[in-house]
Design an enzyme around this catalytic site. Structure first.
Site, mmCIF file in Angstrom:
data_model
loop_
_atom_site.group_PDB
_atom_site.id
_atom_site.type_symbol
_atom_site.label_atom_id
_atom_site.label_comp_id
_atom_site.label_asym_id
_atom_site.label_seq_id
_atom_site.Cartn_x
_atom_site.Cartn_y
_atom_site.Cartn_z
ATOM 1 N N GLU A 127 68.290 35.288 46.084
ATOM 2 C CA GLU A 127 69.305 34.274 46.375
ATOM 3 C C GLU A 127 70.165 34.082 45.129
ATOM 4 O O GLU A 127 69.711 34.365 44.018
ATOM 5 C CB GLU A 127 68.624 32.952 46.721
ATOM 6 C CG GLU A 127 67.927 32.366 45.513
ATOM 7 C CD GLU A 127 66.846 31.352 45.852
ATOM 8 O OE1 GLU A 127 67.179 30.198 46.073
ATOM 9 O OE2 GLU A 127 65.656 31.754 45.864
ATOM 10 N N ASP A 131 75.144 28.128 39.006
ATOM 11 C CA ASP A 131 75.384 27.647 37.651
ATOM 12 C C ASP A 131 75.720 26.156 37.694
ATOM 13 O O ASP A 131 76.878 25.760 37.655
ATOM 14 C CB ASP A 131 76.527 28.455 37.027
ATOM 15 C CG ASP A 131 76.514 28.359 35.520
ATOM 16 O OD1 ASP A 131 75.562 27.768 34.962
ATOM 17 O OD2 ASP A 131 77.464 28.856 34.898
ATOM 18 N N TYR A 238 66.368 24.706 46.576
ATOM 19 C CA TYR A 238 65.724 26.026 46.512
ATOM 20 C C TYR A 238 64.286 25.988 45.999
ATOM 21 O O TYR A 238 63.637 27.012 45.894
ATOM 22 C CB TYR A 238 66.551 26.989 45.657
ATOM 23 C CG TYR A 238 66.856 26.492 44.257
ATOM 24 C CD1 TYR A 238 65.846 26.305 43.320
ATOM 25 C CD2 TYR A 238 68.168 26.200 43.871
ATOM 26 C CE1 TYR A 238 66.122 25.844 42.059
ATOM 27 C CE2 TYR A 238 68.452 25.735 42.591
ATOM 28 C CZ TYR A 238 67.424 25.553 41.690
ATOM 29 O OH TYR A 238 67.697 25.089 40.439
ATOM 30 N N LYS A 326 70.538 38.660 35.909
ATOM 31 C CA LYS A 326 71.833 38.104 35.495
ATOM 32 C C LYS A 326 72.966 39.090 35.735
ATOM 33 O O LYS A 326 72.783 40.304 35.648
ATOM 34 C CB LYS A 326 71.791 37.733 33.999
ATOM 35 C CG LYS A 326 70.726 36.718 33.630
ATOM 36 C CD LYS A 326 70.918 35.373 34.314
ATOM 37 C CE LYS A 326 71.782 34.414 33.543
ATOM 38 N NZ LYS A 326 71.313 33.932 32.273
ATOM 39 N N CYS A 432 70.761 40.444 -3.235
ATOM 40 C CA CYS A 432 70.928 39.201 -2.508
ATOM 41 C C CYS A 432 72.191 38.498 -3.004
ATOM 42 O O CYS A 432 72.332 38.280 -4.210
ATOM 43 C CB CYS A 432 69.704 38.316 -2.738
ATOM 44 S SG CYS A 432 69.928 36.647 -2.113
ATOM 45 N N CYS A 435 70.915 35.062 -4.927
ATOM 46 C CA CYS A 435 70.128 35.005 -6.165
ATOM 47 C C CYS A 435 70.189 36.296 -6.956
ATOM 48 O O CYS A 435 69.592 36.397 -8.020
ATOM 49 C CB CYS A 435 68.675 34.646 -5.861
ATOM 50 S SG CYS A 435 67.757 35.990 -5.100
ATOM 51 N N CYS A 456 65.786 39.910 0.793
ATOM 52 C CA CYS A 456 65.890 39.519 -0.598
ATOM 53 C C CYS A 456 64.472 39.442 -1.145
ATOM 54 O O CYS A 456 63.589 38.854 -0.527
ATOM 55 C CB CYS A 456 66.573 38.154 -0.675
ATOM 56 S SG CYS A 456 66.265 37.289 -2.205
ATOM 57 N N CYS A 462 64.784 32.540 -5.075
ATOM 58 C CA CYS A 462 66.038 32.573 -4.323
ATOM 59 C C CYS A 462 66.335 31.181 -3.770
ATOM 60 O O CYS A 462 65.577 30.639 -2.974
ATOM 61 C CB CYS A 462 65.952 33.584 -3.187
ATOM 62 S SG CYS A 462 67.481 33.655 -2.229
HETATM 63 S S1 IVH Z 1 64.080 28.662 40.859
HETATM 64 C C1 IVH Z 1 60.101 27.829 38.752
HETATM 65 N N1 IVH Z 1 66.332 29.257 42.065
HETATM 66 O O1 IVH Z 1 68.058 28.419 36.853
HETATM 67 C C2 IVH Z 1 61.450 28.336 39.109
HETATM 68 N N2 IVH Z 1 66.461 28.332 39.877
HETATM 69 O O2 IVH Z 1 66.881 29.696 34.534
HETATM 70 C C3 IVH Z 1 62.385 27.261 39.434
HETATM 71 N N3 IVH Z 1 68.731 27.977 39.082
HETATM 72 O O3 IVH Z 1 66.262 25.668 35.739
HETATM 73 C C4 IVH Z 1 63.780 27.684 39.469
HETATM 74 N N4 IVH Z 1 69.758 28.713 40.869
HETATM 75 O O4 IVH Z 1 68.383 25.237 37.102
HETATM 76 C C5 IVH Z 1 65.770 28.787 40.953
HETATM 77 N N5 IVH Z 1 68.229 29.784 43.275
HETATM 78 C C6 IVH Z 1 67.671 29.305 42.171
HETATM 79 C C7 IVH Z 1 68.434 28.829 41.088
HETATM 80 C C8 IVH Z 1 67.785 28.366 39.943
HETATM 81 C C9 IVH Z 1 69.910 28.191 39.662
HETATM 82 C C10 IVH Z 1 68.563 27.436 37.716
HETATM 83 C C11 IVH Z 1 67.617 26.281 37.611
HETATM 84 C C12 IVH Z 1 66.596 26.691 36.603
HETATM 85 C C13 IVH Z 1 67.280 27.797 35.888
HETATM 86 C C14 IVH Z 1 66.277 28.759 35.311
#
Ligand code: IVH
Length: 718
Positions: A127, A131, A238, A326, A432, A435, A456, A462
């Site tokens: 999914e 952000d 989620y 990512k 360095c 120093c 260093c 230093c």
């Molecule tokens: S699951 C234990 N699902 O990403 C796992 N997180 O980097 C709980 N986030 O703190 C998170 N979309 O704020 C999950 N579809 C998604 C998400 C998501 C955004 C964020 C969330 C989390 C951060 C982790």
């Protein structure tokens, strides 16, 4: 220590304008980070340094003061006056993956951890990663009772009233929902709402916002919930926290439940079984990304079956059953104006590229780390090429910089066509810059290769190392002395008058006495101190005369011993005396003390060596002795997993296990408070032996250690 920036008096007007633009953006961004939900990126000291620099430039160029200057802007971020809420279950973060290969590794690791399953395919959900800001919303008997931001994962801020203004979030759950329900998800602002809001702000001559995420954060953290209400925030559910009863047994069906209960859920979530399908879905979401009305920065994969999630469990901060894939980072072109060398606490010389300010993914970037000598040349940590031959980084070069999420900007590549004719290869210093001691690249004993880091060799002589060491010592996770930040350390370190001088940590604790006995400079007469603040400072120092053991260990600044390792050591040894004694006994890198150290779960050989080496240096021990004349470390808490029969016990697994994989067995035992060791010794409490167990089993019998098979073990731990 950072090599000096251009002094303010030497700045041209053009440079000053560029820097003020950068400072305004950077300070605003850090305000948001600080007041927002993630850990701040900068230490208080570094943040203050930015502000001071901004003030100094504004003082010299008053004509350049910006409308969004941090000195003009008032109340941009609401003050932290929200009450705190402790999460019933911690709110964790996710591990990141960046490539298809990382994803295969993740899926592979899930299969490996779980071992043979009767039905051999494991389903994952995929999914979008939204952000926004994560939120935990709690319902009792179907009513929304509170809502909290993530905060540090353990405690967040009570934003219940603000959350109640978000139309998409139900105030009540339908009949039949469990008594206690905590729905977790992301609060966000749509791109269109963000643009409309900014247009309005601009028309009213007000400061505009940087990006939807920050705006959502600012909109939510309003003490006046009416402001939140006017911002039209949205939500995707989620995940969940405490549930008095589980209404479903898979990730997918939990989310479907949320939908039934009236929460918005993301329509792009899918359940998939092969890595190929997962990656294809990632690509598909990437293609849709520009057309979505909300910002996403990747795709999250989760193991679908909740029982398997339970077995996989957690690492310290993130679940083993999920990862965030990512999207590639954003990039931009800019110039390398200068390369400076910073000398860190451990003497590492880190080159930093000073760049012509450029916006990358909404943030102004002016610096990028160049890591080390090889990196500048285009060679990676294992000697591999990371850029083409001749693409070494030179002053004057046009480069591609990249920012990925919250990590420090990187210089990816050099645009060769734009290299100025006079550009010369960067010559890495042999000494360095602080120093003047030799700077060397050590040889790795194991691999025989040169270490990539140039250090260093000045050690205690230093100034940079000594000052950085002190700053570390007083930092938040170490002694955390209020009123003693980087600025004050610089001052005390350089003080002419001996009654004011602080060169090593114990000097901090003798400062008051030395001042009282001195007829020379009184601190209270020095600019920036004054009677009240001096008293406060001395009180703050006195408050730390007793200190948690793990803070003390962390404060020592031993290489590779960060907060986590310091806690492991504190727990393993209990008292400082026991710790130091053991480290000295381990000096030969053999024997019981050495083995015990290596048997601490989480402490590997490199770390173990660094600790032992640290205690071999008489100067270190001498400073600690002086410190311990002033401060008293507390005993560390015993590992507490109450109710567990194996809390605090040491277990060894041997032979081939059939009911679970080695990793799972280990993780499970640790979660119940046990230590898992690799070899059997007098200190072993239990040996769990599967078929084919050999010498370890013999040793256990010889030492009279209790031995169990897997079934007995499972019954034993319940
Ligand atoms: S699951 C234990 N699902 O990403 C796992 N997180 O980097 C709980 N986030 O703190 C998170 N979309 O704020 C999950 N579809 C998604 C998400 C998501 C955004 C964020 C969330 C989390 C951060 C982790």
């Amino acid at each position: 220590m950072s090599a000096e920036k251009t002094p303010v008096e030497n700045l041209t007007e053009e440079q000053a304008a560029a820097e003020l633009a950068f400072l305004a953006a950077e300070i605003a961004r850090n305000d948001e980070l600080y007041h927002g939900h993630d850990a701040p990126e900068l230490s208080d000291a570094d943040y203050d340094a930015l502000k001071r620099r901004n003030d100094a430039i504004e003082k010299r160029f008053p004509q350049l003061i910006r409308a969004d200057s941090p000195t003009v802007r008032v109340g941009a971020a609401p003050l932290a006056t929200f009450a705190q809420i402790t999460h019933s279950r911690p709110m964790l973060s996710l591990d990141n993956t960046f490539s298809d290969e990382d994803v295969r590794d993740f899926v592979g690791s899930v299969y490996r951890f779980l071992g043979q399953l009767p039905d051999d395919s494991i389903a994952f959900t995929a999914e979008p990663k939204i952000d926004g800001l994560s939120m935990s919303i709690r319902y009792e008997q179907g009513r929304l009772v509170n809502a909290a931001t993530r905060g540090d994962g353990t405690t967040g801020e009570n934003v219940t009233e603000n959350i109640k203004t978000i139309k998409e979030i139900p105030n009540r759950l339908p009949a039949g929902a469990p008594d206690v329900v905590e729905v977790r998800g992301e609060v966000y602002m749509t791109k269109s709402e963000f643009l409309a809001l900014n247009a309005k702000m601009e028309a009213e001559g007000k400061q505009t916002y940087v990006n939807p995420r920050n705006t959502a954060a600012g909109s939510l953290r309003q003490l006046d919930a009416k402001v939140t209400a006017s911002r039209n925030l949205k939500f995707f559910a989620y995940a969940w926290g405490e549930m008095s009863e589980m209404p479903a047994d898979t990730q997918m069906s939990m989310v479907e439940k949320f939908k039934e209960w009236g929460f918005p859920v993301n329509p792009l979530m899918k359940r998939l079984t092969s890595v190929e399908d997962i990656i294809a879905h990632y690509k598909d979401i990437g293609l849709k990304r520009p057309d979505l009305d909300y910002e996403i920065d990747g795709v999250v994969y989760k193991v679908d079956r909740l029982d398997l999630q339970g077995r996989l469990g957690f690492r310290s901060r993130s679940p083993r059953w999920a990862t965030a894939h990512k999207f590639p980072a954003e990039q931009a072109f800019t110039h390398v104006e200068r390369i400076d060398i910073q000398v860190g606490r451990t003497g590492a010389l880190t080159p930093v590229a000073r760049l012509t300010p450029v916006t990358v993914g909404g943030v102004v970037v002016t610096n990028a780390t160049l890591h080390n000598e090889d990196y500048i040349k285009g060679i990676g940590n294992s000697g591999e090429r990371i850029r083409e031959e001749e693409h070494d980084i030179r002053v004057g070069d046009t480069v591609i910089v990249q920012r990925a999420g919250d990590v420090i900007p990187q210089v990816l590549d050099v645009v060769m066509e734009k290299r100025p004719s006079g550009a010369v290869p960067y010559e890495f210093p042999k000494k360095c810059p602080v120093c003047d001691s030799h700077a060397v690249r050590e040889k790795n004993e194991k691999t025989g290769k040169l270490d990539s880091v140039t250090r260093c060799t000045g050690g205690f002589v230093c100034r940079a190392q000594a000052i950085e060491h002190l700053k570390h010592f007083v930092s938040r996770a170490a002694f955390d002395i209020e009123g003693l930040g980087a600025k004050q350390i610089d001052f005390f370190f350089e003080a002419e008058d001996e009654s004011l001088r602080v060169r090593t940590a114990p000097d901090i604790f003798t400062l008051k006495k030395r001042q009282e006995g001195s007829t020379l400079t009184k601190l209270e007469n020095i600019d920036g101190f004054g009677k009240v603040s001096v008293k406060k400072l001395f009180d703050a120092i006195d408050e730390r005369r007793t200190i948690a053991l793990h803070r003390l260990i962390y404060a020592l600044g031993i290489r590779h011993v960060g907060e986590t390792n310091a806690k492991l050591l504190a727990r393993a040894y209990g008292t400082y005396e026991a710790f130091e004694k053991a480290m000295k006994e381990a000096a030969e890198l053999s024997g019981d003390a050495w083995n015990d150290l290596n048997n601490i779960e989480g402490i590997g050989e490199i770390v173990a060596r660094a600790i032992v080496e640290f205690f071999k240096e008489p100067r270190n021990v001498e400073v600690i002795d002086r410190l311990l004349a002033e401060v008293t470390p507390q005993e560390a808490e015993q590992i507490a997993a109450s109710g567990s029969p194996i809390a605090g016990k040491t277990v060894v697994f041997t032979g081939s296990l059939e009911k679970f994989t080695r990793d799972e067995a280990k993780a499970r035992a640790e979660s119940l408070g046990a230590k898992v060791a690799g070899s059997v010794s007098k200190k072993t409490d239990y040996v769990v032996a599967g078929p084919g167990a050999g010498s370890k089993l013999d040793k256990a019998r010889e030492l009279g250690v209790e031995v169990m098979d897997e079934d007995e073990w499972l019954v034993f731990i319940g």
